[in-house]
Scaffold this motif. Structure first.
Motif, PDB file in Angstrom:
ATOM      1  N   LEU A 146     -17.200   6.266  -5.023  1.00 42.08           N
ATOM      2  CA  LEU A 146     -16.839   5.611  -3.771  1.00 42.08           C
ATOM      3  C   LEU A 146     -15.383   5.158  -3.839  1.00 42.08           C
ATOM      4  N   PRO A 147     -14.732   4.950  -2.693  1.00 42.98           N
ATOM      5  CA  PRO A 147     -13.356   4.436  -2.707  1.00 42.98           C
ATOM      6  C   PRO A 147     -13.280   3.092  -3.426  1.00 42.98           C
ATOM      7  N   MET A 148     -12.146   2.805  -4.048  1.00 43.94           N
ATOM      8  CA  MET A 148     -11.948   1.554  -4.764  1.00 43.94           C
ATOM      9  C   MET A 148     -11.614   0.450  -3.755  1.00 43.94           C
ATOM     10  N   THR A 149     -12.634   0.078  -2.971  1.00 43.94           N
ATOM     11  CA  THR A 149     -12.488  -0.934  -1.934  1.00 43.94           C
ATOM     12  C   THR A 149     -13.600  -1.966  -2.065  1.00 43.94           C
ATOM     13  N   LEU A 150     -13.448  -3.073  -1.331  1.00 47.86           N
ATOM     14  CA  LEU A 150     -14.454  -4.134  -1.371  1.00 47.86           C
ATOM     15  C   LEU A 150     -15.794  -3.664  -0.815  1.00 47.86           C
ATOM     16  N   ALA A 207      -5.292  -2.190  -6.554  1.00 49.89           N
ATOM     17  CA  ALA A 207      -4.637  -2.761  -5.365  1.00 49.89           C
ATOM     18  C   ALA A 207      -3.131  -2.810  -5.574  1.00 49.89           C
ATOM     19  N   ALA A 208      -2.703  -3.169  -6.774  1.00 54.92           N
ATOM     20  CA  ALA A 208      -1.269  -3.186  -7.081  1.00 54.92           C
ATOM     21  C   ALA A 208      -0.678  -1.785  -6.999  1.00 54.92           C
ATOM     22  N   LEU A 209      -1.460  -0.776  -7.408  1.00 56.63           N
ATOM     23  CA  LEU A 209      -0.970   0.606  -7.419  1.00 56.63           C
ATOM     24  C   LEU A 209      -0.875   1.226  -6.036  1.00 56.63           C
ATOM     25  N   GLU A 210      -1.333   0.520  -5.018  1.00 55.58           N
ATOM     26  CA  GLU A 210      -1.125   1.010  -3.655  1.00 55.58           C
ATOM     27  C   GLU A 210       0.357   1.005  -3.296  1.00 55.58           C
ATOM     28  N   ASP A 211       1.134   0.232  -4.041  1.00 59.87           N
ATOM     29  CA  ASP A 211       2.582   0.165  -3.854  1.00 59.87           C
ATOM     30  C   ASP A 211       3.252   1.261  -4.687  1.00 59.87           C
ATOM     31  N   GLU A 212       4.058   2.101  -4.060  1.00 61.77           N
ATOM     32  CA  GLU A 212       4.668   3.235  -4.754  1.00 61.77           C
ATOM     33  C   GLU A 212       5.589   2.792  -5.882  1.00 61.77           C
ATOM     34  N   MET A 213       6.318   1.693  -5.686  1.00 58.90           N
ATOM     35  CA  MET A 213       7.223   1.224  -6.727  1.00 58.90           C
ATOM     36  C   MET A 213       6.444   0.786  -7.967  1.00 58.90           C
ATOM     37  N   THR A 214       5.260   0.219  -7.774  1.00 58.03           N
ATOM     38  CA  THR A 214       4.429  -0.160  -8.913  1.00 58.03           C
ATOM     39  C   THR A 214       3.990   1.088  -9.670  1.00 58.03           C
ATOM     40  N   GLN A 215       3.674   2.161  -8.949  1.00 60.65           N
ATOM     41  CA  GLN A 215       3.330   3.415  -9.617  1.00 60.65           C
ATOM     42  C   GLN A 215       4.492   3.905 -10.478  1.00 60.65           C
ATOM     43  N   HIS A 316       7.163 -21.045  -7.679  1.00 61.67           N
ATOM     44  CA  HIS A 316       7.081 -21.466  -6.275  1.00 61.67           C
ATOM     45  C   HIS A 316       5.870 -20.903  -5.539  1.00 61.67           C
ATOM     46  N   LEU A 317       5.170 -19.957  -6.151  1.00 59.29           N
ATOM     47  CA  LEU A 317       4.142 -19.201  -5.434  1.00 59.29           C
ATOM     48  C   LEU A 317       2.774 -19.873  -5.516  1.00 59.29           C
ATOM     49  N   VAL A 318       2.136 -20.005  -4.360  1.00 59.64           N
ATOM     50  CA  VAL A 318       0.769 -20.530  -4.304  1.00 59.64           C
ATOM     51  C   VAL A 318      -0.181 -19.335  -4.196  1.00 59.64           C
ATOM     52  N   LEU A 319      -1.064 -19.199  -5.192  1.00 56.19           N
ATOM     53  CA  LEU A 319      -2.034 -18.107  -5.180  1.00 56.19           C
ATOM     54  C   LEU A 319      -3.352 -18.596  -4.597  1.00 56.19           C
ATOM     55  N   ASP A 320      -3.784 -17.942  -3.525  1.00 55.64           N
ATOM     56  CA  ASP A 320      -5.039 -18.297  -2.860  1.00 55.64           C
ATOM     57  C   ASP A 320      -5.924 -17.056  -2.885  1.00 55.64           C
ATOM     58  N   GLN A 321      -6.873 -17.026  -3.815  1.00 58.71           N
ATOM     59  CA  GLN A 321      -7.696 -15.839  -3.995  1.00 58.71           C
ATOM     60  C   GLN A 321      -8.561 -15.546  -2.778  1.00 58.71           C
ATOM     61  N   ASP A 322      -9.110 -16.579  -2.143  1.00 51.98           N
ATOM     62  CA  ASP A 322      -9.937 -16.368  -0.947  1.00 51.98           C
ATOM     63  C   ASP A 322      -9.109 -15.746   0.173  1.00 51.98           C
ATOM     64  N   GLN A 323      -7.892 -16.231   0.336  1.00 55.57           N
ATOM     65  CA  GLN A 323      -7.012 -15.691   1.379  1.00 55.57           C
ATOM     66  C   GLN A 323      -6.665 -14.237   1.078  1.00 55.57           C
ATOM     67  N   TRP A 324      -6.383 -13.948  -0.195  1.00 60.05           N
ATOM     68  CA  TRP A 324      -6.040 -12.579  -0.579  1.00 60.05           C
ATOM     69  C   TRP A 324      -7.206 -11.629  -0.325  1.00 60.05           C
ATOM     70  N   LEU A 325      -8.400 -12.047  -0.693  1.00 58.88           N
ATOM     71  CA  LEU A 325      -9.588 -11.218  -0.452  1.00 58.88           C
ATOM     72  C   LEU A 325      -9.840 -11.031   1.025  1.00 58.88           C
ATOM     73  N   GLY A 326      -9.615 -12.082   1.823  1.00 64.89           N
ATOM     74  CA  GLY A 326      -9.763 -11.974   3.261  1.00 64.89           C
ATOM     75  C   GLY A 326      -8.825 -10.937   3.842  1.00 64.89           C
ATOM     76  N   HIS A 327      -7.589 -10.943   3.370  1.00 67.30           N
ATOM     77  CA  HIS A 327      -6.607  -9.958   3.832  1.00 67.30           C
ATOM     78  C   HIS A 327      -7.022  -8.545   3.411  1.00 67.30           C
ATOM     79  N   ARG A 328      -7.534  -8.417   2.210  1.00 69.96           N
ATOM     80  CA  ARG A 328      -7.967  -7.103   1.735  1.00 69.96           C
ATOM     81  C   ARG A 328      -9.109  -6.565   2.606  1.00 69.96           C
ATOM     82  N   VAL A 331      -7.602  -5.192   5.939  1.00 68.58           N
ATOM     83  CA  VAL A 331      -6.863  -3.901   5.841  1.00 68.58           C
ATOM     84  C   VAL A 331      -7.749  -2.786   5.287  1.00 68.58           C
ATOM     85  N   GLY A 332      -9.005  -3.123   4.952  1.00 69.94           N
ATOM     86  CA  GLY A 332      -9.921  -2.114   4.462  1.00 69.94           C
ATOM     87  C   GLY A 332      -9.734  -1.766   3.000  1.00 69.94           C
ATOM     88  N   GLY A 333      -9.134  -2.694   2.271  1.00 65.95           N
ATOM     89  CA  GLY A 333      -8.886  -2.468   0.848  1.00 65.95           C
ATOM     90  C   GLY A 333     -10.015  -2.945  -0.039  1.00 65.95           C
TER      91      GLY A 333
END
Length: 333
Positions: A146-150, A207-215, A316-328, A331-333
């Protein structure tokens, strides 16, 4: 093509010769010439795609191939050839993936492995084979294809993702274009299923590898164990994660940074170094002291700015895992 036309012309002329022996000799000569041309062209392709031009070594000593359409096209052909040459028992998972989920194993998928292995097609093919064998082992036959999605391969691992043991953010990038992957063992504060947590790590890195520069440039791993109790530092979990990242998932690792290690680190750090091996151990760094001092070193020496570092670590970065998962999910990730 011009050489092939010349060979055809030679065959036509000699077939009309009044001397059959001359005709046979000409035909054999044409076949030999075509074979020699084929060998020369194959060798030229091998040399051209085996040794691409690269950047100068960066802070971690890594060089990065300078990509071109010709390099990519030729390497995709070569990796397909290398896959076919692997023993059947080695490529079982790959063959099954090609049959059951062909839309997931196209050129974009193979290109990630080529980038990870510096466009060495033989290494990329072997990593591809290992990847699918491990993916089937970790996710099982029902979900591996299956696709690597939620809603796909991770549909039964949402609870593991909610822990936030491994986190990323689109703003967590160093000066060289690498994505920062943040590990916080203190988030493992209640019972969990270890294989499910390993699958969660697979998802985050994909999810990180969806970015071409990360690849192209890879990732940097920051481990922040300061708030974790020794029982939360699950070396088996981290060991499997590192092994998968090091040998299966198509991602290059620039370096490991352990920030603010606790007193028990003298026990756990040697274990981590043993897992990652001598090559990656040469790019393993520990940072202790005041947060400002650690932040300055990360930025000045390794190009990791404060804006890309979680607040817990002094950034300076605030990491919000629930927010990140909601965004994913959106976008169908």
């Amino acid at each position: 093509m011009a050489k092939a036309s010349d060979s055809d012309s030679t065959l036509d002329d000699t077939s009309a010769s009044s001397n059959p022996a001359e005709g046979d000799a000409g035909a054999e000569e044409g076949v030999a010439e075509a074979a020699a041309c084929g060998r020369i062209e194959a060798e030229e392709r091998r040399l051209q795609f085996q040794l691409p031009s690269v950047t100068k070594p960066d802070v971690y000593g890594q060089c990065h191939p300078l990509e071109s359409p010709e390099l990519i096209a030729g390497s995709l052909v070569r990796v397909e050839e290398e896959l076919k040459s692997l023993p059947e028992r080695v490529r079982n998972g790959w063959d099954e993936a090609c049959e059951r989920c062909p839309s997931l194993v196209g050129d974009d998928h193979k290109l990630m492995f080529l980038r990870c292995q510096g466009f060495h097609a033989d290494r990329a093919a072997l990593r591809l084979a290992r990847y699918w064998n491990k993916r089937i082992e970790l996710f099982g036959e029902e979900r591996a294809f299956l696709p690597m999605t939620l809603k796909g391969a991770l549909r039964d691992d949402i609870d593991a993702l909610i822990f936030g043991f491994v986190r990323i953010n689109s703003r967590m990038v160093d000066a060289h274009g690498r994505r920062i992957v943040f590990f916080d063992p203190s988030m493992l504060d209640h019972e969990y299923d270890r294989p499910s947590m390993n699958r969660a790590t697979w998802y985050v890195v994909h999810a990180a590898l969806e970015d071409e520069m990360t690849q192209k440039r890879g990732i940097v791993m920051i481990i922040y164990p300061q708030k974790a109790k020794m029982k939360q530092f699950d070396t088996k979990l981290l060991g499997v994660d590192i092994e998968n990242i090091k040998g299966c998932i198509p991602v290059r690792v620039g370096g490991f940074h352990v920030c603010h290690p606790p007193l028990y680190a003298h026990v756990t750090i040697p274990v981590i170094k043993l897992i990652i091996g001598p090559k990656l151990s040469s790019r393993f760094y520990t940072h202790s002291g005041k947060k400002d001092k650690v932040m300055k070193k990360l930025e000045k020496t390794f190009g990791i700015p404060k804006k890309s570092i979680p607040r817990d670590l002094g950034g300076h970065l605030v990491l919000d895992q629930d927010q990140w998962l909601g965004h994913r999910r959106v976008v169908g990730g």
